[in-house]
Design a protein around this motif. Structure first.
Motif, PDB file in Angstrom:
ATOM      1  N   VAL A  35      53.526  46.690  28.751  1.00 15.58           N
ATOM      2  CA  VAL A  35      53.919  46.671  27.339  1.00 15.58           C
ATOM      3  C   VAL A  35      53.777  45.252  26.771  1.00 15.58           C
ATOM      4  O   VAL A  35      53.341  45.065  25.631  1.00 15.58           O
ATOM      5  CB  VAL A  35      55.342  47.221  27.168  1.00 15.58           C
ATOM      6  N   VAL A  38      50.271  44.775  25.899  1.00 12.73           N
ATOM      7  CA  VAL A  38      49.947  45.412  24.616  1.00 12.73           C
ATOM      8  C   VAL A  38      50.246  44.447  23.475  1.00 12.73           C
ATOM      9  O   VAL A  38      49.423  44.249  22.571  1.00 12.73           O
ATOM     10  CB  VAL A  38      50.762  46.711  24.429  1.00 12.73           C
ATOM     11  N   LEU A  42      47.420  43.068  20.879  1.00 15.07           N
ATOM     12  CA  LEU A  42      47.500  43.408  19.450  1.00 15.07           C
ATOM     13  C   LEU A  42      47.564  42.141  18.611  1.00 15.07           C
ATOM     14  O   LEU A  42      46.961  42.055  17.545  1.00 15.07           O
ATOM     15  CB  LEU A  42      48.705  44.297  19.172  1.00 15.07           C
ATOM     16  N   ILE A  68      44.618  50.019  28.345  1.00 19.13           N
ATOM     17  CA  ILE A  68      45.993  49.701  28.705  1.00 19.13           C
ATOM     18  C   ILE A  68      46.724  50.940  29.187  1.00 19.13           C
ATOM     19  O   ILE A  68      47.507  50.894  30.141  1.00 19.13           O
ATOM     20  CB  ILE A  68      46.708  49.069  27.497  1.00 19.13           C
TER      21      ILE A  68
END
Lengths: 101, 336
Positions: A35, A38, A42, A68
């Motif tokens: 996570v 991620v 992003l 991912i």
């Protein structure tokens, strides 16, 4: 260099990307790390948008969101997620022993 | 009006106007979700020769969903003791936020659009992929085997069906020569792409139903096998966020189908006096009805059938469609 919205956006995105990287290194559970990854990816896509490279940004999200998810599945299936702390300590201990002559 | 805002100098006033417009749009979408759920239950009821909701809010049960949402908000928000707490809280947000982000690029009429970016089509596909991460996170952090199986199935299904979805759109992009949704609508002024690209339309509809996790592709939340799939452990507001993201995606996918294949806000010949917004709403409603119709007609697939269908049937047909479109475009440049 004047302070503008672009600079502010860049600072926020850059800090988020670095935060994601640091968390990726320091968290103990594999899924938490994914996570954090991620977040890092992003934010980098956001920086691409600031550079007016929309296509690169969108392709970055497109490729990595699929990748991912697969990494996360590997993380879930190929690791024992209950003994994250113990296994890290054991690895450190093992390498320590290996270093001894 | 929005076009002027988009090209104006960025300022604090500009940002405030966009924020207010986005909040307004959120409420419009929430209104759509409320009545989409009601109309889904009504249409399903009629197709099964039942009546459907008819108690609350007059003869047609107009307030039924409002009451359901109120009940959800008042429910206790439970987090299982053995769940992974931070991820359990992040997951609904990770699933819902992209569903609202994709709405930004959809041109609803020639005047109503929030962002006009060059790669609008790819933006939609890319952002909607982030939801998968939220769903897998939810499935894992619940610490429940049904939730985990649901999350795994969701990942497998959404990644497999994203490929035929994008491949079917390549035909449309070839004909338009642009990824910008406004230009795709402009290219359909004379002839809608459903006529020029019927195969792509079929593949797109099938793949979009799979992306929306609706029957016949609702394996991630198959009630009879997995209780509720990846959100078994969720309750109250967090559960509502998952349902909301599903229906917001339905709004987005129906709009995208309208924009890509049904000519967007363009009218039929000789009917140009009807406003663009009405045309869009009519086509959009037809697509939503089609989605409900598919849901009530077909039974659920098995997991291996789903994978085989995606990789061995949809993907080769989509690739062949790209080839045929390219050849036809070379041979008959006047028509295509």
């Amino acid at each position: 260099m004047t302070f503008s919205g672009e600079i502010l956006a860049f600072i926020i995105l850059a800090l988020a990307a670095i935060l994601g990287g640091v968390l990726l290194l320091n968290l103990t559970k594999v899924v938490h790390m994914v996570v954090a990854l991620v977040l890092s990816f992003l934010s980098i896509a956001g920086i691409f948008i600031l550079l007016s490279a929309e296509f690169v940004a969108v392709v970055q999200v497109l490729i990595y969101s699929g990748a991912i998810t697969i990494i996360m599945l590997f993380g879930i299936m190929l690791t024992k997620h209950n003994d994250s702390e113990a296994s890290t300590k054991k690895t450190v201990g093992n390498t320590g022993c290996c270093c001894l002559p | 009006m929005i076009q002027d805002l988009l090209i104006s100098e960025p300022s604090l006033l500009n940002a405030t106007i966009f924020l207010l417009l986005a909040v307004l749009f959120l409420f419009v979408v929430l209104g759509f979700v409320t009545y989409a759920i009601l109309s889904e239950r009504k249409v399903m009821g009629l197709m099964q020769m039942r009546i459907g909701p008819n108690q609350l809010g007059g003869r047609w049960g107009l307030l039924q969903t409002v009451a359901d949402v109120l009940k959800l908000l008042l429910k206790e928000d439970t987090i299982p003791k053995l769940a992974d707490r931070p991820l359990f809280i992040i997951a609904p947000i990770l699933a819902f936020a992209p569903s609202f982000m994709v709405l930004a690029v959809l041109p609803l009429t020639d005047k109503l659009q929030f962002a006009d970016i060059g790669v609008g089509l790819l933006y939609y596909v890319a952002i909607s992929g982030i939801t998968t991460v939220g769903i897998v996170t939810a499935g894992w952090s619940s610490n429940n085997k049904y939730a985990l199986i649901g999350g795994m199935r969701a990942a497998a299904q959404m990644i497999s069906y994203e490929i035929p979805l994008v491949m079917s759109l390549v035909g449309v992009v070839l004909l338009t020569g642009s990824l910008n949704l406004n230009e795709i609508v402009a290219a359909q002024e004379n002839l809608w792409f459903i006529v020029l690209q019927p195969v792509a339309f079929l593949i797109f509809i099938i793949a979009s139903v799979a992306e929306l996790n609706r029957v016949p592709f609702d394996l991630p939340e198959a009630e009879s096998e997995l209780v509720a799939g990846y959100f078994v452990e969720y309750s109250g507001f967090r559960w509502a966020m998952f349902m909301l993201s599903e229906y917001v995606y339905m709004f987005a996918m129906a709009s995208l189908t309208t924009v890509l294949f049904l000519g967007g806000w363009n009218s039929l010949p000789f009917l140009g006096f009807i406003p663009a917004a009405v045309w869009f709403a009519l086509k959009f409603s037809a697509v939503v009805f089609l989605l409900i119709w598919i849901r009530i007609t077909l039974p659920r697939l098995r997991s291996d059938q789903l994978m085989e269908f995606g990789w061995k049937v949809l993907l080769p047909i989509a690739l062949a469609n790209i080839m045929v479109t390219a050849i036809l475009k070379e041979l008959f440049p006047n028509i295509f």
